[in-house]
Motif scaffolding. Structure first.
Motif, PDB file in Angstrom:
ATOM      1  N   LEU A  68      -6.847  33.766  30.883  1.00 35.39           N
ATOM      2  CA  LEU A  68      -7.754  34.482  31.771  1.00 35.39           C
ATOM      3  C   LEU A  68      -8.054  35.856  31.195  1.00 35.39           C
ATOM      4  N   LEU A  69      -9.319  36.154  30.986  1.00 31.98           N
ATOM      5  CA  LEU A  69      -9.723  37.306  30.192  1.00 31.98           C
ATOM      6  C   LEU A  69      -9.259  38.631  30.797  1.00 31.98           C
ATOM      7  N   THR A  70      -9.413  38.797  32.090  1.00 32.80           N
ATOM      8  CA  THR A  70      -9.035  40.079  32.704  1.00 32.80           C
ATOM      9  C   THR A  70      -7.540  40.351  32.587  1.00 32.80           C
ATOM     10  N   ASN A  71      -6.725  39.357  32.847  1.00 30.16           N
ATOM     11  CA  ASN A  71      -5.271  39.536  32.729  1.00 30.16           C
ATOM     12  C   ASN A  71      -4.852  39.687  31.267  1.00 30.16           C
ATOM     13  N   TRP A  72      -5.510  38.944  30.373  1.00 22.04           N
ATOM     14  CA  TRP A  72      -5.154  39.017  28.955  1.00 22.04           C
ATOM     15  C   TRP A  72      -5.439  40.407  28.375  1.00 22.04           C
ATOM     16  N   GLU A  73      -6.602  40.936  28.667  1.00 20.25           N
ATOM     17  CA  GLU A  73      -6.972  42.227  28.083  1.00 20.25           C
ATOM     18  C   GLU A  73      -6.239  43.392  28.728  1.00 20.25           C
ATOM     19  N   GLN A  74      -6.089  43.365  30.054  1.00 23.72           N
ATOM     20  CA  GLN A  74      -5.567  44.527  30.754  1.00 23.72           C
ATOM     21  C   GLN A  74      -4.047  44.506  30.930  1.00 23.72           C
ATOM     22  N   TRP A  75      -3.406  43.354  30.734  1.00 25.48           N
ATOM     23  CA  TRP A  75      -1.952  43.347  30.929  1.00 25.48           C
ATOM     24  C   TRP A  75      -1.208  42.690  29.772  1.00 25.48           C
ATOM     25  N   THR A  76      -1.483  41.401  29.498  1.00 24.97           N
ATOM     26  CA  THR A  76      -0.680  40.660  28.519  1.00 24.97           C
ATOM     27  C   THR A  76      -0.781  41.280  27.136  1.00 24.97           C
ATOM     28  N   TRP A  77      -2.029  41.533  26.675  1.00 27.83           N
ATOM     29  CA  TRP A  77      -2.194  42.090  25.332  1.00 27.83           C
ATOM     30  C   TRP A  77      -1.581  43.475  25.231  1.00 27.83           C
ATOM     31  N   LYS A 110       6.955  40.369  40.252  1.00 30.17           N
ATOM     32  CA  LYS A 110       7.274  41.587  39.508  1.00 30.17           C
ATOM     33  C   LYS A 110       6.117  42.073  38.649  1.00 30.17           C
ATOM     34  N   VAL A 111       5.194  41.169  38.287  1.00 31.67           N
ATOM     35  CA  VAL A 111       4.086  41.535  37.414  1.00 31.67           C
ATOM     36  C   VAL A 111       2.837  41.739  38.264  1.00 31.67           C
ATOM     37  N   LYS A 112       2.265  42.927  38.194  1.00 28.76           N
ATOM     38  CA  LYS A 112       1.063  43.251  38.953  1.00 28.76           C
ATOM     39  C   LYS A 112      -0.159  42.987  38.076  1.00 28.76           C
ATOM     40  N   LEU A 113      -0.715  41.782  38.197  1.00 30.84           N
ATOM     41  CA  LEU A 113      -1.848  41.388  37.384  1.00 30.84           C
ATOM     42  C   LEU A 113      -3.155  41.815  38.035  1.00 30.84           C
ATOM     43  N   PRO A 114      -4.160  42.139  37.220  1.00 31.19           N
ATOM     44  CA  PRO A 114      -5.476  42.468  37.797  1.00 31.19           C
ATOM     45  C   PRO A 114      -6.041  41.324  38.623  1.00 31.19           C
ATOM     46  N   LEU A 146      -0.581  34.947  42.669  1.00 33.02           N
ATOM     47  CA  LEU A 146       0.343  35.609  43.589  1.00 33.02           C
ATOM     48  C   LEU A 146      -0.085  35.397  45.037  1.00 33.02           C
ATOM     49  N   GLN A 147      -1.364  35.331  45.268  1.00 33.07           N
ATOM     50  CA  GLN A 147      -1.846  35.082  46.628  1.00 33.07           C
ATOM     51  C   GLN A 147      -1.403  33.708  47.123  1.00 33.07           C
ATOM     52  N   HIS A 148      -1.442  32.723  46.238  1.00 34.65           N
ATOM     53  CA  HIS A 148      -0.969  31.388  46.632  1.00 34.65           C
ATOM     54  C   HIS A 148       0.520  31.414  46.970  1.00 34.65           C
ATOM     55  N   LEU A 149       1.292  32.203  46.216  1.00 35.69           N
ATOM     56  CA  LEU A 149       2.724  32.303  46.499  1.00 35.69           C
ATOM     57  C   LEU A 149       2.973  33.014  47.822  1.00 35.69           C
ATOM     58  N   ASN A 150       2.229  34.087  48.085  1.00 41.57           N
ATOM     59  CA  ASN A 150       2.422  34.821  49.346  1.00 41.57           C
ATOM     60  C   ASN A 150       2.002  34.008  50.556  1.00 41.57           C
ATOM     61  N   SER A 151       1.139  33.016  50.331  1.00 41.97           N
ATOM     62  CA  SER A 151       0.723  32.180  51.463  1.00 41.97           C
ATOM     63  C   SER A 151       1.842  31.271  51.950  1.00 41.97           C
ATOM     64  N   GLN A 152       2.850  31.052  51.097  1.00 42.12           N
ATOM     65  CA  GLN A 152       4.021  30.255  51.491  1.00 42.12           C
ATOM     66  C   GLN A 152       5.180  31.224  51.759  1.00 42.12           C
ATOM     67  N   ASP A 153       5.391  31.555  53.033  1.00 38.12           N
ATOM     68  CA  ASP A 153       6.365  32.594  53.370  1.00 38.12           C
ATOM     69  C   ASP A 153       7.772  32.238  52.912  1.00 38.12           C
ATOM     70  N   SER A 160       4.439  48.454  32.880  1.00 41.23           N
ATOM     71  CA  SER A 160       3.860  49.469  33.746  1.00 41.23           C
ATOM     72  C   SER A 160       2.983  48.780  34.769  1.00 41.23           C
ATOM     73  N   VAL A 161       3.231  49.047  36.041  1.00 37.52           N
ATOM     74  CA  VAL A 161       2.480  48.374  37.093  1.00 37.52           C
ATOM     75  C   VAL A 161       1.039  48.832  37.096  1.00 37.52           C
ATOM     76  N   HIS A 162       0.822  50.151  37.010  1.00 34.39           N
ATOM     77  CA  HIS A 162      -0.526  50.695  36.988  1.00 34.39           C
ATOM     78  C   HIS A 162      -0.835  51.099  35.561  1.00 34.39           C
ATOM     79  N   LEU A 163      -1.696  50.362  34.938  1.00 35.35           N
ATOM     80  CA  LEU A 163      -1.992  50.585  33.543  1.00 35.35           C
ATOM     81  C   LEU A 163      -3.192  51.511  33.430  1.00 35.35           C
ATOM     82  N   ASP A 164      -2.933  52.733  33.007  1.00 38.91           N
ATOM     83  CA  ASP A 164      -4.010  53.652  32.705  1.00 38.91           C
ATOM     84  C   ASP A 164      -3.689  54.339  31.393  1.00 38.91           C
TER      85      ASP A 164
END
Length: 490
Positions: A309-318, A406-410, A415-422, A448-452
């Motif tokens: 996924l391009l947004t997660n790859w560029e802003q977090w994984t890479w 633990k990983v805050k992805l863009p 994560l939303q699917h996981l939070n839907s199952q309490d 880093s959770v907030h990547l700037d």
């Protein structure tokens, strides 16, 4: 044989063993000899003071008598198999080409040691055996015949000083030292071949040591754990020892140490060191089914989310990989892993031309929702999936789902699917607090959770990495420039 000897006047003369030569092959009776023996038997039967009917009766009764001992050769008992080299060795002396030689054979590997002796005395034999033990280690058991060299008091003192057991073959049956006897025949053949053809005997011996046995391994491999270099071409990796260290030592003498992971796991399971030991057959089957479900439905979505996924790859994984991998690998490995994971996803989906897009994302996340729904239904209100203690299924589910918290992805759809199952979310949160208390409320290690831009200003060794990056870029540009110049010149 005794019947045939009756017509001869036999004179017995004692000959020392070193002057006796053993035939290479057993003698076989030809037709003429068998005819002579049968003639003597017929002569004795004809001279018996009994009628022909009585003789026939005696033959029938003799054949039907079950208690009459039959002259049958006793079955040879093979020596017990040993599990390490130089636990037991055989020693024998022989003469060839007018010289006395000694051969030492390892019962485990069949690796021969051969030398020429100046004399056949105990002192000469002991001197050579000490050199062999210095190379390969002291044997636990040495087997030989009853020659004077091995029955002397000097040799008994040698066995006591070096701490090994000396056993001898039966005086009336030297063939019990068969392995050494057979090797003597082989060595004699190599010596005669080298002598007649003016070849190097040691080279022939080296070839024999490197030739594979019936188990596919050569004597050198079984003794040294590696192949030896000969005149034949061989890869360098095969000349390196490849022994295995014991991964687990046990107190049971019948088991000893274990090195293969499968054997270690089996042994631990027998000792009840197994998270699934108390599960029923149904629970064990459910564990295998859910693990397969996770690999089929959840794992492809994780690969897509983190690496494709391009947004997660560029802003977090890479960015995370470039921070935590050393230079210059941080510029090479992330892109290589990215391409490998994309190929893996194409292989799983069965489409070699698959490209990331909204349709693929929708299909993967639909599979994830189905998988998490089944896991949530199985977990219910329990703390673990089965019984009162975690099983291998708990470890598998926790290892796949907990990092999402633990990983805050863009792009946080997973994560939303996981939070839907309490119950699944609380399950992962409780596991983090229980098993990773230092990370329970903190950040993912090294992330880093907030990547700037300010996060990269605090990068360790920033100045050094910038200089190395500049030099690496200049080198690349110089290489490209030289390549273009060489093309133009051509």
């Amino acid at each position: 044989m005794l019947i045939r000897l009756q017509k001869y006047d036999v004179k017995m003369i004692y000959t020392p063993g070193k002057f006796m030569f053993t035939a290479d092959k057993k003698e076989s009776f030809d037709t003429q000899k068998n005819t002579e023996i049968q003639a003597y038997v017929d002569m004795i039967v004809a001279s018996l003071p009994a009628s022909s009917d009585r003789v026939e009766q005696m033959k029938r009764e003799t054949a039907a008598d079950q208690t009459m001992p039959k002259q049958q050769a006793e079955q040879l008992m093979p020596p017990p198999a040993h599990t390490r080299p130089y636990y037991k060795v055989g020693v024998d002396l022989f003469d060839c080409n007018g010289k006395s030689h000694i051969v030492v054979i390892d019962y485990y590997s069949n690796y021969p040691e051969v030398a020429t002796l100046p004399t056949t005395s105990s002192k000469a034999v002991i001197t050579y055996l000490t050199s062999v033990f210095a190379r390969h280690g002291v044997t636990s058991e040495l087997y030989s015949d009853n020659g004077l060299q091995f029955s002397s008091s000097e040799f008994r003192s040698f066995t006591n000083d070096w701490g090994f057991q000396h056993n001898t073959s039966s005086p009336n049956y030297p063939r019990s030292n068969g392995l050494a006897e057979s090797l003597v025949k082989i060595v004699k053949g190599l010596m005669k071949k080298a002598h007649d053809g003016k070849e190097d005997f040691l080279k022939n011996l080296m070839i024999y040591r490197s030739a594979p046995l019936q188990n596919g391994l050569s004597p050198a491999q079984m003794l040294m754990g590696r192949r030896i270099r000969t005149n034949l071409p061989i890869h360098e990796d095969l000349l390196t020892p490849r022994g295995t260290l014991p991964g687990l030592k046990t107190t049971e003498e019948s088991i000893g140490s274990l090195s293969k992971p499968s054997n270690v796991i089996i042994h631990l399971r027998k000792q009840k060191y197994n998270a699934d030991y108390d599960l029923s057959a149904k629970e064990g089957a459910d564990t295998l089914a859910f693990v397969s479900l996770l690999e089929e439905k959840l794992l492809p979505a994780l690969v897509f989310t983190l690496w494709v996924l391009l947004t997660n790859w560029e802003q977090w994984t890479w960015r995370w990989n470039t921070e935590n991998i050393t230079f210059p690998l941080n510029f090479l490995l992330p892109n290589r892993i990215h391409n490998q994971q994309l190929e893996r996803l194409r292989l799983v989906r069965g489409d070699p031309t698959l490209e990331p897009g909204d349709q693929l994302e929708k299909e993967l996340y639909q599979d994830v929702l189905e998988c998490m729904t089944l896991l949530s239904h199985c977990l219910g209100l329990h703390k673990v999936f089965f019984r009162d203690s975690p099983s291998s299924l708990d470890a598998y589910v926790f290892g796949h789902l907990a990092p999402l918290l633990k990983v805050k992805l863009p792009n946080g759809k997973l994560l939303q699917h996981l939070n839907s199952q309490d119950n699944l979310r609380h399950y992962c949160t409780n596991g983090l607090v229980l098993y990773f208390p230092s990370e329970g409320g903190g950040k993912f290690p090294g992330v880093s959770v907030h990547l700037d831009d300010s996060d990269f200003d605090n990068e360790p060794h920033k100045q050094r990495n910038q200089i190395l990056s500049f030099l690496f870029a200049m080198g690349s540009m110089l290489g490209i420039f030289m390549g273009i110049a060489s093309i133009q010149h051509v």
